[in-house]
Scaffold this motif. Sequence first.
Motif, PDB file in Angstrom:
ATOM      1  N   TRP A 252      45.387  45.495  35.451  1.00 46.19           N
ATOM      2  CA  TRP A 252      44.224  46.355  35.287  1.00 46.19           C
ATOM      3  C   TRP A 252      42.913  45.607  35.105  1.00 46.19           C
ATOM      4  O   TRP A 252      41.891  46.013  35.668  1.00 46.19           O
ATOM      5  N   ALA A 253      42.873  44.576  34.294  1.00 45.00           N
ATOM      6  CA  ALA A 253      41.595  43.981  33.904  1.00 45.00           C
ATOM      7  C   ALA A 253      40.816  43.402  35.075  1.00 45.00           C
ATOM      8  O   ALA A 253      39.587  43.361  35.034  1.00 45.00           O
ATOM      9  N   HIS A 254      41.495  42.971  36.133  1.00 41.91           N
ATOM     10  CA  HIS A 254      40.743  42.431  37.279  1.00 41.91           C
ATOM     11  C   HIS A 254      39.999  43.519  38.035  1.00 41.91           C
ATOM     12  O   HIS A 254      39.164  43.228  38.896  1.00 41.91           O
ATOM     13  N   ARG A 255      40.269  44.805  37.702  1.00 43.67           N
ATOM     14  CA  ARG A 255      39.563  45.924  38.323  1.00 43.67           C
ATOM     15  C   ARG A 255      38.245  46.248  37.609  1.00 43.67           C
ATOM     16  O   ARG A 255      37.472  47.082  38.081  1.00 43.67           O
ATOM     17  N   PHE A 256      37.997  45.632  36.460  1.00 53.70           N
ATOM     18  CA  PHE A 256      36.781  45.936  35.710  1.00 53.70           C
ATOM     19  C   PHE A 256      35.536  45.611  36.544  1.00 53.70           C
ATOM     20  O   PHE A 256      35.590  44.871  37.530  1.00 53.70           O
ATOM     21  N   GLN A 257      34.413  46.136  36.129  1.00 51.81           N
ATOM     22  CA  GLN A 257      33.131  45.908  36.800  1.00 51.81           C
ATOM     23  C   GLN A 257      32.431  44.726  36.123  1.00 51.81           C
ATOM     24  O   GLN A 257      31.900  44.849  35.019  1.00 51.81           O
ATOM     25  N   PHE A 258      32.433  43.586  36.800  1.00 52.60           N
ATOM     26  CA  PHE A 258      31.904  42.350  36.216  1.00 52.60           C
ATOM     27  C   PHE A 258      30.476  42.106  36.674  1.00 52.60           C
ATOM     28  O   PHE A 258      30.175  42.177  37.866  1.00 52.60           O
ATOM     29  N   GLU A 259      29.619  41.771  35.717  1.00 52.83           N
ATOM     30  CA  GLU A 259      28.228  41.484  36.020  1.00 52.83           C
ATOM     31  C   GLU A 259      27.948  39.987  35.996  1.00 52.83           C
ATOM     32  O   GLU A 259      26.787  39.572  35.899  1.00 52.83           O
ATOM     33  N   MET A 260      28.994  39.199  36.095  1.00 50.71           N
ATOM     34  CA  MET A 260      28.878  37.739  36.144  1.00 50.71           C
ATOM     35  C   MET A 260      30.101  37.223  36.910  1.00 50.71           C
ATOM     36  O   MET A 260      31.021  37.992  37.212  1.00 50.71           O
ATOM     37  N   PRO A 261      30.115  35.945  37.287  1.00 53.16           N
ATOM     38  CA  PRO A 261      31.325  35.411  37.922  1.00 53.16           C
ATOM     39  C   PRO A 261      32.530  35.614  37.004  1.00 53.16           C
ATOM     40  O   PRO A 261      32.399  35.597  35.774  1.00 53.16           O
ATOM     41  N   HIS A 262      33.704  35.822  37.595  1.00 50.98           N
ATOM     42  CA  HIS A 262      34.885  36.003  36.761  1.00 50.98           C
ATOM     43  C   HIS A 262      36.098  35.316  37.387  1.00 50.98           C
ATOM     44  O   HIS A 262      36.252  35.279  38.604  1.00 50.98           O
ATOM     45  N   VAL A 263      36.913  34.762  36.509  1.00 51.96           N
ATOM     46  CA  VAL A 263      38.156  34.096  36.887  1.00 51.96           C
ATOM     47  C   VAL A 263      39.309  34.925  36.356  1.00 51.96           C
ATOM     48  O   VAL A 263      39.352  35.253  35.165  1.00 51.96           O
ATOM     49  N   VAL A 264      40.239  35.283  37.229  1.00 57.17           N
ATOM     50  CA  VAL A 264      41.406  36.072  36.838  1.00 57.17           C
ATOM     51  C   VAL A 264      42.564  35.138  36.511  1.00 57.17           C
ATOM     52  O   VAL A 264      42.943  34.302  37.339  1.00 57.17           O
ATOM     53  N   TYR A 265      43.080  35.268  35.311  1.00 61.60           N
ATOM     54  CA  TYR A 265      44.303  34.561  34.917  1.00 61.60           C
ATOM     55  C   TYR A 265      45.439  35.567  35.051  1.00 61.60           C
ATOM     56  O   TYR A 265      45.553  36.516  34.271  1.00 61.60           O
ATOM     57  N   ALA A 266      46.272  35.390  36.064  1.00 63.24           N
ATOM     58  CA  ALA A 266      47.299  36.371  36.408  1.00 63.24           C
ATOM     59  C   ALA A 266      48.614  36.055  35.708  1.00 63.24           C
ATOM     60  O   ALA A 266      49.187  34.982  35.908  1.00 63.24           O
TER      61      ALA A 266
END
Length: 355
Positions: free
Chosen positions: A93-107
């Motif tokens: 779920w969390a990778h679906r959030f609306q990010f206002e900065m660069p983001h790295v997904v730890y899966a």
Amino acid sequence: MPEIILAHDYLLQLGGAERVVAEWAAGFGSRPVVTLAYRPDSTFDGFRQLDVQASIPHALAHRVEWMLPMLPSIAARTRVSGGDIALVSSSGWAHRFQFEMPHVVYAHSPARWLYAAEDYRLQLGPLRRAGLWMSAPLLRHGDRDAMRRASGVVSNSIVTRDRMRSAYGLDSVVVNPPVEPVAREAHPPNRQLPDDFVVVVSRDRGYKNLSLAVAAAKLAQVPIVIVGHGSAALDDPENGVHGLGRVTDAELCWVYRRAAVIIGAGREDFGLTIVEASLEGTPAATIASGGYLETVRPGVNGYHAASATPEALATAILQAQALDPEACREWGRRFSRDAHLARLGKVLEEVVQRA
């Protein structure tokens, strides 16, 4: 180090992914944690000291699984702002959030309810199983689009890296989770346990395969202690099964230290509890698949069963009892918090520099 904002699916349990996020907060000095739902009494106490921002009201947090049809839209409307970069702990779920900065997904894993649906559906009733089956194609489409928007993707194990490639067509860096001793002091649980026992630490979910662990312990003629949410319902001391339910970290530390062997029988992407037990000198007996291929070195901190059967796992239990506790501890230290933070911090810095 850039200012890091943390994001996580939901803080509702004492799971391995939640422990990882707690380690990030301590190691990176991050206070904001954005999540879908938060229940302070159901997860690690350390989150009470952080700025946890939950999208779902507290009164509904215990009904998250019933809200599955609405979660994609709730996740997509969950904003993450402030800081230089977001570090996103995601199992769906969390990778679906609306990010206002660069983001790295730890899966931790591709969403089991989408890409390993048979595992997930084991815990659902007929109505929710049917709903998941009908909505899965649309959910997968949105899920893949969201993952591809990430500035970087990290997998917690080789198994997860391969699953991420299959699910999303993306390559990812492997950084194993941080594993530290669960407590500095050990305290016995508030009930009598046998002097000799094996342990399995797991929630009572189908893909965790607790029935295999119990059957193997019976064949090895040793009592089994089960720790985790829902395990109290399996309590049957007269037949050598001791379901403790949820315990404190100090009690878990005591169980790790006193157990002859920890059993790994589920379909795990990493198997964090195996390493936690290794740090206390306790060897492992596991099936030969998934994350156990990374967390167990045969002959050092445990053995793999020749097949996923009670007989083979019982043999591995008996073999593992002879292993050296100090060799187990030395193996477990390879997965330290410092090593994890150094590798993950390098990934974050590279993403910030490219932004």
